[in-house]
Write a protein that holds these residues in place. Sequence first.
Motif, short mmCIF file in Angstrom:
data_model
loop_
_atom_site.label_atom_id
_atom_site.label_comp_id
_atom_site.label_asym_id
_atom_site.label_seq_id
_atom_site.Cartn_x
_atom_site.Cartn_y
_atom_site.Cartn_z
N GLU A 1 0.84 -1.21 0.00
CA GLU A 1 0.00 0.00 0.00
C GLU A 1 0.87 1.26 0.00
O GLU A 1 0.60 2.21 -0.74
N HIS B 1 -0.69 3.34 9.60
CA HIS B 1 0.39 2.40 9.33
C HIS B 1 1.50 2.52 10.38
O HIS B 1 2.10 1.51 10.77
N HIS C 1 -8.79 -0.09 10.79
CA HIS C 1 -7.95 0.39 9.68
C HIS C 1 -8.41 -0.21 8.35
O HIS C 1 -8.54 0.51 7.35
N GLU D 1 -9.90 1.86 5.05
CA GLU D 1 -9.38 1.75 3.69
C GLU D 1 -10.48 1.34 2.71
O GLU D 1 -10.54 1.85 1.58
FE LIG Z 1 -3.27 -0.38 5.14
#
Ligand SMILES: [Fe+2]
Length: 236
Positions: free
Chosen positions: A59, A82, A128, A132
């Motif tokens: 990513e 992240h 998370h 996304e």
């Molecule tokens: Fe991610």
Amino acid sequence: MTTPRFAIYRPIHKAVRQVLFSTSHKVGMSDFSDVADVQEALEAIDSMLSLLHAHREHEDKYIHPLAESRIPGITANFEADHLEDIALSTEVGEVAGRIRAAGGEDKVLLGIQLHELLNAYIGIYLGHLYREETVMQQALWDNFTDEEILAIDMEIVANVPPQMMAELIPLMCRTFSPADLAPVLAGVKANAPSEFVEQVLKIAEEGLPPRSWAKVKATLDHLSLSGAAGGGPAGE
Ligand SMILES: [Fe+2]
């Protein structure tokens, strides 16, 4: 009925969730005074952490710079996620390392700690994944065509080392729908040496339920005839 947009996160996140949940399950059922149980639990932790590490890097390398080029500022929250992920997953890995080095009784206490920490981490990580799949995915749909998003996905597939791809295919077979899997295999077919392609297709044929394999194969045959490398929802 309208055709769904190309989802870059949804398929690979199916695989990621399966690994998160199966690792939680494995650690939860382990007897940390039993050498074989400890070994299996720590192997599950190691392979979960290496999958998440590779996924995060994909990513960071292939999605974020492109997203940022058209949607300045979009990646800030995801970069922060992240960084948090790196800190939390490092902690999980450290407790696993302490279990390896510990004596009998300490292993049991550390096993309890590992279970708690792992599940706290998974709880945060699921948020998370959802951000996304919603916020980032919508921003990509608003600013990129499906062909452009598929091209990002195909670049990731083309750059996954063969060894890792050979490990990922069985996981994808256990978690992806036929429509998710076909473009990944098409990407492998378009980029890898024929021997490796044969090996990967064999893994998929053996790993999928027969009716899923029939659908994947029909899509691959159709793509070969039309000379295209992709065409449906895959993901990374
Ligand atoms: Fe991610």
